[in-house]
Each structure stands twice: as C-alpha cells, then as structure tokens.
Design a protein around this motif. Structure first.
Motif, PDB file in Angstrom:
ATOM      1  N   ASP A 250       0.965  -1.203  -0.037  1.00 38.02           N
ATOM      2  CA  ASP A 250      -0.027  -0.049   0.153  1.00 38.02           C
ATOM      3  C   ASP A 250       1.058   1.293  -0.011  1.00 38.02           C
ATOM      4  N   ALA A 251       0.290   2.415   0.265  1.00 35.31           N
ATOM      5  CA  ALA A 251       0.983   3.480  -0.085  1.00 35.31           C
ATOM      6  C   ALA A 251       1.991   3.804   1.086  1.00 35.31           C
ATOM      7  N   HIS A 252       1.562   3.359   2.346  1.00 30.28           N
ATOM      8  CA  HIS A 252       2.450   3.503   3.418  1.00 30.28           C
ATOM      9  C   HIS A 252       3.741   2.576   3.248  1.00 30.28           C
ATOM     10  N   GLU A 253       3.742   1.432   2.574  1.00 32.98           N
ATOM     11  CA  GLU A 253       4.861   0.497   2.425  1.00 32.98           C
ATOM     12  C   GLU A 253       5.483   1.114   1.263  1.00 32.98           C
ATOM     13  N   VAL A 254       5.011   1.531   0.242  1.00 34.63           N
ATOM     14  CA  VAL A 254       5.710   2.321  -0.901  1.00 34.63           C
ATOM     15  C   VAL A 254       6.507   3.287  -0.418  1.00 34.63           C
ATOM     16  N   ARG A 255       5.802   4.235   0.613  1.00 35.41           N
ATOM     17  CA  ARG A 255       6.492   5.346   1.090  1.00 35.41           C
ATOM     18  C   ARG A 255       7.820   4.953   1.824  1.00 35.41           C
ATOM     19  N   GLY A 256       7.566   3.893   2.568  1.00 33.04           N
ATOM     20  CA  GLY A 256       8.899   3.361   3.414  1.00 33.04           C
ATOM     21  C   GLY A 256      10.018   2.918   2.438  1.00 33.04           C
ATOM     22  N   MET A 257       9.607   2.198   1.479  1.00 35.19           N
ATOM     23  CA  MET A 257      10.596   1.527   0.706  1.00 35.19           C
ATOM     24  C   MET A 257      11.457   2.848  -0.380  1.00 35.19           C
ATOM     25  N   PHE A 268      25.410   6.289  -0.188  1.00 34.81           N
ATOM     26  CA  PHE A 268      26.469   5.798  -1.265  1.00 34.81           C
ATOM     27  C   PHE A 268      26.911   6.742  -2.267  1.00 34.81           C
ATOM     28  N   LYS A 269      26.079   7.838  -2.533  1.00 32.84           N
ATOM     29  CA  LYS A 269      26.466   8.755  -3.433  1.00 32.84           C
ATOM     30  C   LYS A 269      26.399  10.144  -3.250  1.00 32.84           C
ATOM     31  N   GLY A 270      25.980  10.269  -1.950  1.00 32.18           N
ATOM     32  CA  GLY A 270      25.840  11.799  -1.384  1.00 32.18           C
ATOM     33  C   GLY A 270      24.492  12.320  -1.726  1.00 32.18           C
ATOM     34  N   GLU A 271      24.214  13.291  -1.009  1.00 30.07           N
ATOM     35  CA  GLU A 271      22.687  13.805  -0.890  1.00 30.07           C
ATOM     36  C   GLU A 271      22.453  14.383  -2.316  1.00 30.07           C
ATOM     37  N   TYR A 272      23.212  15.243  -2.708  1.00 30.35           N
ATOM     38  CA  TYR A 272      22.799  15.853  -4.250  1.00 30.35           C
ATOM     39  C   TYR A 272      22.710  14.721  -5.338  1.00 30.35           C
ATOM     40  N   ILE A 273      23.707  13.854  -5.411  1.00 34.84           N
ATOM     41  CA  ILE A 273      23.295  13.117  -6.654  1.00 34.84           C
ATOM     42  C   ILE A 273      22.331  11.890  -6.306  1.00 34.84           C
ATOM     43  N   GLY A 274      22.405  11.547  -4.939  1.00 35.65           N
ATOM     44  CA  GLY A 274      21.438  10.519  -4.540  1.00 35.65           C
ATOM     45  C   GLY A 274      19.837  10.902  -4.836  1.00 35.65           C
ATOM     46  N   ILE A 275      19.404  12.089  -4.299  1.00 37.00           N
ATOM     47  CA  ILE A 275      18.396  12.504  -4.334  1.00 37.00           C
ATOM     48  C   ILE A 275      17.810  12.662  -6.077  1.00 37.00           C
ATOM     49  N   HIS A 276      18.713  13.254  -6.510  1.00 34.57           N
ATOM     50  CA  HIS A 276      18.561  13.512  -8.094  1.00 34.57           C
ATOM     51  C   HIS A 276      18.279  12.225  -8.674  1.00 34.57           C
ATOM     52  N   GLU A 277      18.972  11.319  -8.612  1.00 35.06           N
ATOM     53  CA  GLU A 277      18.754   9.870  -8.976  1.00 35.06           C
ATOM     54  C   GLU A 277      17.526   9.294  -8.631  1.00 35.06           C
ATOM     55  N   MET A 278      16.911   9.656  -7.390  1.00 28.27           N
ATOM     56  CA  MET A 278      15.844   9.189  -6.713  1.00 28.27           C
ATOM     57  C   MET A 278      14.612   9.446  -7.501  1.00 28.27           C
ATOM     58  N   ARG A 279      14.610  10.639  -8.238  1.00 26.08           N
ATOM     59  CA  ARG A 279      13.485  11.169  -9.011  1.00 26.08           C
ATOM     60  C   ARG A 279      13.031  10.146  -9.843  1.00 26.08           C
ATOM     61  N   LYS A 280      13.713   9.497 -10.433  1.00 25.10           N
ATOM     62  CA  LYS A 280      13.289   8.630 -11.516  1.00 25.10           C
ATOM     63  C   LYS A 280      12.636   7.164 -11.048  1.00 25.10           C
ATOM     64  N   HIS A 281      13.272   6.958  -9.622  1.00 24.16           N
ATOM     65  CA  HIS A 281      12.767   5.842  -9.020  1.00 24.16           C
ATOM     66  C   HIS A 281      11.451   6.184  -8.220  1.00 24.16           C
ATOM     67  N   VAL A 282      11.263   7.295  -7.775  1.00 26.34           N
ATOM     68  CA  VAL A 282       9.759   7.667  -7.212  1.00 26.34           C
ATOM     69  C   VAL A 282       9.101   7.530  -8.363  1.00 26.34           C
ATOM     70  N   ALA A 283       9.425   8.031  -9.413  1.00 25.30           N
ATOM     71  CA  ALA A 283       8.276   7.639 -10.784  1.00 25.30           C
ATOM     72  C   ALA A 283       8.101   6.341 -10.743  1.00 25.30           C
ATOM     73  N   TRP A 284       9.028   5.421 -10.830  1.00 27.60           N
ATOM     74  CA  TRP A 284       8.708   3.856 -10.863  1.00 27.60           C
ATOM     75  C   TRP A 284       7.881   3.382  -9.753  1.00 27.60           C
ATOM     76  N   TYR A 285       8.165   3.715  -8.602  1.00 26.10           N
ATOM     77  CA  TYR A 285       7.527   3.239  -7.244  1.00 26.10           C
ATOM     78  C   TYR A 285       6.125   3.647  -7.142  1.00 26.10           C
ATOM     79  N   SER A 286       5.751   4.737  -7.925  1.00 26.60           N
ATOM     80  CA  SER A 286       4.265   5.499  -7.489  1.00 26.60           C
ATOM     81  C   SER A 286       3.744   5.123  -8.959  1.00 26.60           C
ATOM     82  N   ALA A 287       4.297   4.614  -9.879  1.00 25.80           N
ATOM     83  CA  ALA A 287       3.398   4.137 -10.978  1.00 25.80           C
ATOM     84  C   ALA A 287       2.018   3.643 -10.679  1.00 25.80           C
ATOM     85  N   GLY A 288       0.861   4.246 -11.349  1.00 27.05           N
ATOM     86  CA  GLY A 288      -0.355   3.374 -11.138  1.00 27.05           C
ATOM     87  C   GLY A 288      -1.151   3.816  -9.812  1.00 27.05           C
ATOM     88  N   MET A 289      -0.232   4.476  -8.877  1.00 25.90           N
ATOM     89  CA  MET A 289      -1.077   4.720  -7.483  1.00 25.90           C
ATOM     90  C   MET A 289      -1.837   6.179  -7.651  1.00 25.90           C
TER      91      MET A 289
END
Length: 324
Positions: A250-257, A268-289
């Motif tokens: 559910d949304a809570h588990e997705v948020r936690g992951m 692993f990559k530092g905050e700047y690079i890490g958060i910028h790279e997370m943007r595409k992952h957030v789109a994949w995690y939340s697809a269809g939600m």
C-alpha cells in the motif's frame, strides 16, 4: 579447475545501467533476489583508471553471489582487466554482449559483438583462461531479425569456456519494444550444456512458469519488471510456496521503501546525486498509484532527503482511506 555457478531455479536481477546500482541491488536482495549483477563497466575505463568506475565496481558482502559485468571488444584488455578485478571478491565475471545503446554498439561493443562470432570466441576464451572464477555472457536473440544467431553465439561461448549464458529474447534492433521471443531461448537451451538464463517479459510468477515450460531454461532474469518494484522477488517466491500472491504494497509501504532507498542512495552517492537519481525511482515506485502524475512532477523539484520526506508525507496524507 571446473568453474561452476548454480543458476538453477534462481531469480536474478538484470544488470540495468542507471538502475541496478548498489542501493537498489541491496533492496532486491532483501526481497528475495538470488543473484545480482553490477551495472556494466567499461574494461577500457578500468584500464585508464577512470574515477567513474569506482562506484560501479563496489560490492557489499550482503550482495553475494554477485557478478561484475564488463563490456568491451579487445580480448587482451578484457582479460587483463578481468584478472585485475577478480580479487575484489566477485562470484563471477559477466561479459555484456547485448547492450543496444548506440554509443556502445557504434564502438563495436555490447550487442555489436553478436555480428562477429569469431571475436566472441576469442574474447570468451581469453578472459576465461585469465581468471579463476566463472565467466558468463549476456546476449540478445540477435542483432536484427535477419540475423537471429543466439544459439550459435551461445554454443561458441560454451566451447570457449563460458560457464553460463543469459539470453534476452529481443534483437538489438528491437531495443525494449515488442515481445521477447522465448523460442530463441529454448533453441539456446537445446544446443547448450551450460546453464541458460531466460530474460525478457518476466513480470509475474506465471511468466516464470510459462518461460520454464516453453524454454526449459535454468534461471530467470528480471529487468524492467523490478524497477520501482523490488517486491517482485518476494512475490514470486511467495507464489511458489502458497499458490497465490501476497497483498500489493500500500501507499505506506511504498513510502517506506522509497525512503529506505533514498537513505541508501544518499549514503552511497551523497545527498545531491542520490536525491536527483531518486526522482526516476519515485516515478517507478508510484506508477499506477493515487495522484502519481502530480507526485512525479513535484519530485522533480526535490533537492534534499528532508524535502523528499515532506513530499511523501503530504502525498500519503492526501490519499483517501478507501484507496489505501
């Protein structure tokens, strides 16, 4: 010494460039993935001590069994670099012969190697003889529809010393479009005594059953089906044990992951690079939600981990209870 890797009935995360970095691999491992590969690494880049290769070569002991994937076209450089890095603790070395990206193919590497079976044989033999751990290869069905030669390439690789072959049932010309041709994987299995790993269009437990029935392949490699969904490995194993699927996150588990993933990324990559790279992952995690389109837009404005936490908190709070 016989070089052997057990791929039978194993769930394997495909070596997707720009996706399968260490943080994501660790999450997939926690969810039940059996075997991991690195993102592909240029043998020439290692040769020239390119600083960008360092994070690509990184491995955590928790990731084992773990394969380091190299790409290149010079047998001598490939062998020397494989020998140089095998002491890092990798379980096996893999050679990329399937990447369809133009800058790789135009350099005679990746899937371009499938146009030169003799060179494939020289690369595999030279590298296999240089290292003490197993060597595997990853190929496509062929370069284009007129040259479906995966069975030939796989047999050459086997005779040259490869310990296993992974086959993506699409041609280079297809990239990731259309359907994967599992019949080609079946033909590779028929001509090979080494383990054959099937890859392409595995998105559900039923896909694994269908692929096994159609191809008799040994292992199952999941690629795009794992993006934003490390639970896919858990779900597949649960299905085999119980005959059905666990509840979808559910949304809570997705948020936690997402936040766990983001923490690993920033460490692993530092905050700047890490958060910028997370943007595409957030789109994949939340697809269809719920409200995922707006979330995708807003996450592109996020610059820090704390901002990501705030955004996901607002997103979760906005979801109607009946949708949760």
């Amino acid at each position: 010494m016989e070089k052997f890797m057990d791929f039978r009935d194993k769930l394997i995360l495909a070596p997707m460039a720009g996706v399968c970095d260490q943080p994501f691999r660790l999450l997939c491992k926690e969810q039940g993935c059996d075997i991991l590969y690195s993102e592909m690494v240029s043998a020439k880049a290692i040769y020239y001590n390119n600083k960008n290769t360092k994070p690509l070569l990184a491995m955590d002991e928790r990731e084992k069994p773990f394969g380091l994937q190299l790409f290149g076209s010079d047998p001598v450089i490939m062998a020397e670099m494989a020998k140089k890095i095998e002491g890092n603790g990798y379980s096996f070395i893999d050679i990329n012969m399937g990447c369809p990206v133009p800058k790789v193919v135009n350099n005679g590497e990746g899937s371009a190697l499938m146009k030169d079976p003799l060179l494939v044989g020289r690369i595999v033999e030279t590298v296999a003889n240089a290292i003490s751990i197993p060597l595997t290869i990853k190929i496509r069905s062929g370069f284009d529809p007129e040259h479906i030669n995966a069975p030939e390439i796989a047999h050459i690789a086997q005779e040259s010393g490869a310990a296993a072959v992974a086959v993506h049932g699409r041609t280079r010309q297809q990239y990731y479009q259309g359907h994967a041709d599992w019949d080609v994987i079946a033909r590779v299995k028929q001509v090979c005594n080494i383990p054959v790993i099937g890859n392409g269009d595995i998105n559900t437990p039923k896909d694994i059953i269908d692929m096994r029935n159609q191809t008799d392949c040994d292992g199952f490699m999941i690629g795009r089906g794992a993006r934003g969904n490390p639970w896919i490995f858990r779900d597949m194993k649960y299905y085999y044990e119980h005959g059905d699927l666990p509840p979808r996150p559910d949304a809570h588990e997705v948020r936690g992951m997402i936040l766990r993933h983001a923490r690993l990324m920033t460490e692993f990559k530092g905050e700047y690079i890490g958060i910028h790279e997370m943007r595409k992952h957030v789109a994949w995690y939340s697809a269809g939600m719920y409200d995922s389109a707006r979330l995708r837009g807003l996450v592109n404005e996020v610059e820090t981990y704390d901002e990501l936490v705030e955004l996901l908190d607002r997103w979760e709070e906005s979801i109607p209870e009946k949708v949760m």
